[in-house]
Design a protein around this motif. Sequence first.
Motif, PDB file in Angstrom:
ATOM      1  N   ALA A  62       0.934  -1.263   0.233  1.00 12.15           N
ATOM      2  CA  ALA A  62      -0.173   0.164  -0.073  1.00 12.15           C
ATOM      3  C   ALA A  62       1.005   1.404   0.055  1.00 12.15           C
ATOM      4  O   ALA A  62       0.461   2.276  -0.671  1.00 12.15           O
ATOM      5  CB  ALA A  62      -0.914  -0.098   0.939  1.00 12.15           C
ATOM      6  N   HIS A  68       1.574   2.564  -3.324  1.00 18.07           N
ATOM      7  CA  HIS A  68       0.525   3.216  -4.187  1.00 18.07           C
ATOM      8  C   HIS A  68       0.144   4.483  -3.586  1.00 18.07           C
ATOM      9  O   HIS A  68      -1.121   5.154  -3.779  1.00 18.07           O
ATOM     10  CB  HIS A  68      -0.606   2.185  -4.221  1.00 18.07           C
ATOM     11  CG  HIS A  68      -0.255   1.318  -5.099  1.00 18.07           C
ATOM     12  ND1 HIS A  68       0.380   0.262  -4.589  1.00 18.07           N
ATOM     13  CD2 HIS A  68      -0.565   0.955  -6.312  1.00 18.07           C
ATOM     14  CE1 HIS A  68       0.617  -0.684  -5.602  1.00 18.07           C
ATOM     15  NE2 HIS A  68      -0.287  -0.368  -6.630  1.00 18.07           N
ATOM     16  N   VAL A  69       0.821   5.223  -2.362  1.00 17.11           N
ATOM     17  CA  VAL A  69       0.407   6.377  -1.872  1.00 17.11           C
ATOM     18  C   VAL A  69       0.616   7.542  -2.793  1.00 17.11           C
ATOM     19  O   VAL A  69       1.813   7.671  -3.347  1.00 17.11           O
ATOM     20  CB  VAL A  69       1.212   6.438  -0.577  1.00 17.11           C
ATOM     21  CG1 VAL A  69       0.920   8.110   0.008  1.00 17.11           C
ATOM     22  CG2 VAL A  69       0.896   5.663   0.481  1.00 17.11           C
ATOM     23  N   THR A  73      -3.597  11.962  -4.116  1.00 19.30           N
ATOM     24  CA  THR A  73      -5.178  11.657  -4.322  1.00 19.30           C
ATOM     25  C   THR A  73      -5.812  11.020  -3.415  1.00 19.30           C
ATOM     26  O   THR A  73      -5.437  10.761  -2.501  1.00 19.30           O
ATOM     27  CB  THR A  73      -5.359  10.827  -5.618  1.00 19.30           C
ATOM     28  OG1 THR A  73      -4.923   9.339  -5.367  1.00 19.30           O
ATOM     29  CG2 THR A  73      -4.350  11.390  -6.856  1.00 19.30           C
ATOM     30  N   ARG A  74      -7.284  10.868  -3.839  1.00 19.11           N
ATOM     31  CA  ARG A  74      -8.191  10.407  -2.723  1.00 19.11           C
ATOM     32  C   ARG A  74      -7.743   8.815  -2.602  1.00 19.11           C
ATOM     33  O   ARG A  74      -7.754   8.408  -1.431  1.00 19.11           O
ATOM     34  CB  ARG A  74      -9.527  10.462  -3.045  1.00 19.11           C
ATOM     35  CG  ARG A  74     -10.475  10.085  -2.249  1.00 19.11           C
ATOM     36  CD  ARG A  74     -11.988  10.073  -2.626  1.00 19.11           C
ATOM     37  NE  ARG A  74     -12.240  11.543  -2.632  1.00 19.11           N
ATOM     38  CZ  ARG A  74     -13.067  12.413  -1.926  1.00 19.11           C
ATOM     39  NH1 ARG A  74     -14.132  11.433  -1.595  1.00 19.11           N
ATOM     40  NH2 ARG A  74     -13.232  13.580  -2.228  1.00 19.11           N
ATOM     41  N   GLU A  75      -7.544   8.337  -3.609  1.00 18.67           N
ATOM     42  CA  GLU A  75      -7.109   6.888  -3.655  1.00 18.67           C
ATOM     43  C   GLU A  75      -5.930   6.613  -2.829  1.00 18.67           C
ATOM     44  O   GLU A  75      -5.769   5.726  -2.030  1.00 18.67           O
ATOM     45  CB  GLU A  75      -6.964   6.120  -4.841  1.00 18.67           C
ATOM     46  CG  GLU A  75      -8.302   6.010  -5.532  1.00 18.67           C
ATOM     47  CD  GLU A  75      -8.869   7.338  -6.459  1.00 18.67           C
ATOM     48  OE1 GLU A  75      -7.875   8.232  -6.293  1.00 18.67           O
ATOM     49  OE2 GLU A  75      -9.898   7.376  -6.587  1.00 18.67           O
ATOM     50  N   GLY A  76      -4.962   7.781  -2.921  1.00 17.41           N
ATOM     51  CA  GLY A  76      -3.444   7.672  -2.282  1.00 17.41           C
ATOM     52  C   GLY A  76      -3.884   7.859  -0.920  1.00 17.41           C
ATOM     53  O   GLY A  76      -2.960   7.143   0.104  1.00 17.41           O
ATOM     54  N   VAL A 136      -6.199   6.890   0.881  1.00 15.61           N
ATOM     55  CA  VAL A 136      -6.891   5.611   1.558  1.00 15.61           C
ATOM     56  C   VAL A 136      -5.806   4.711   1.643  1.00 15.61           C
ATOM     57  O   VAL A 136      -5.729   3.973   2.428  1.00 15.61           O
ATOM     58  CB  VAL A 136      -8.020   5.099   0.481  1.00 15.61           C
ATOM     59  CG1 VAL A 136      -8.340   3.800   0.704  1.00 15.61           C
ATOM     60  CG2 VAL A 136      -9.285   6.068   0.445  1.00 15.61           C
ATOM     61  N   SER A 137      -4.680   4.526   0.439  1.00 19.07           N
ATOM     62  CA  SER A 137      -3.572   3.686   0.811  1.00 19.07           C
ATOM     63  C   SER A 137      -2.935   4.001   1.747  1.00 19.07           C
ATOM     64  O   SER A 137      -2.234   3.292   2.287  1.00 19.07           O
ATOM     65  CB  SER A 137      -2.747   3.786  -0.581  1.00 19.07           C
ATOM     66  OG  SER A 137      -3.561   3.382  -1.857  1.00 19.07           O
ATOM     67  N   GLU A 138      -2.743   5.450   2.241  1.00 18.30           N
ATOM     68  CA  GLU A 138      -1.862   5.600   3.323  1.00 18.30           C
ATOM     69  C   GLU A 138      -2.432   5.258   4.443  1.00 18.30           C
ATOM     70  O   GLU A 138      -1.797   4.619   5.534  1.00 18.30           O
ATOM     71  CB  GLU A 138      -1.669   7.220   3.257  1.00 18.30           C
ATOM     72  CG  GLU A 138      -0.861   7.688   4.342  1.00 18.30           C
ATOM     73  CD  GLU A 138      -0.696   9.289   4.364  1.00 18.30           C
ATOM     74  OE1 GLU A 138       0.219   9.667   4.905  1.00 18.30           O
ATOM     75  OE2 GLU A 138      -0.973   9.905   3.404  1.00 18.30           O
TER      76      GLU A 138
END
Length: 147
Positions: A19, A22-23, A26-29, A31-33
Amino acid sequence: MRWLALGAGVVLVAVAFFAASHVANTREGLVSEVITLLAALTGVSLLLYGLVAALSSPRSSAPAAATATKVGEQVHNAAELVIGGIGILVAATLLGGIAITASALWALLGAVLLLPMIAGCLYLCFAFARGPRRDWKVDLQKVVRRN
């Protein structure tokens, strides 16, 4: 149970590393954080439990040590002094690093967060120094088995 905790800890630490790759901003980043932080926290906790759980189990087959101590008297081991001194050194290093790189206010916050560790290390050092009986041999097994 111990092996299950070790396996789960290794898997969660691997998920945290995946994870972390993939930081992004962005918003997905984000969530990955969050997944990275939670998986790493849980994974390291499970790894520590899996590694230390066997040390805390009661040893019924171990013979009782025959010593000439009184019932309420405790022999203090030099490992208490070593562990306490190393803990104080680590806390001082961390607080010094915070004070140099950040500011005195952040160092004060770090001191508040490290206060339980500092108090525990000082207790170990003073308990050894003030103990009626001291053993200058460093025996970490005695410190780990103490209840």
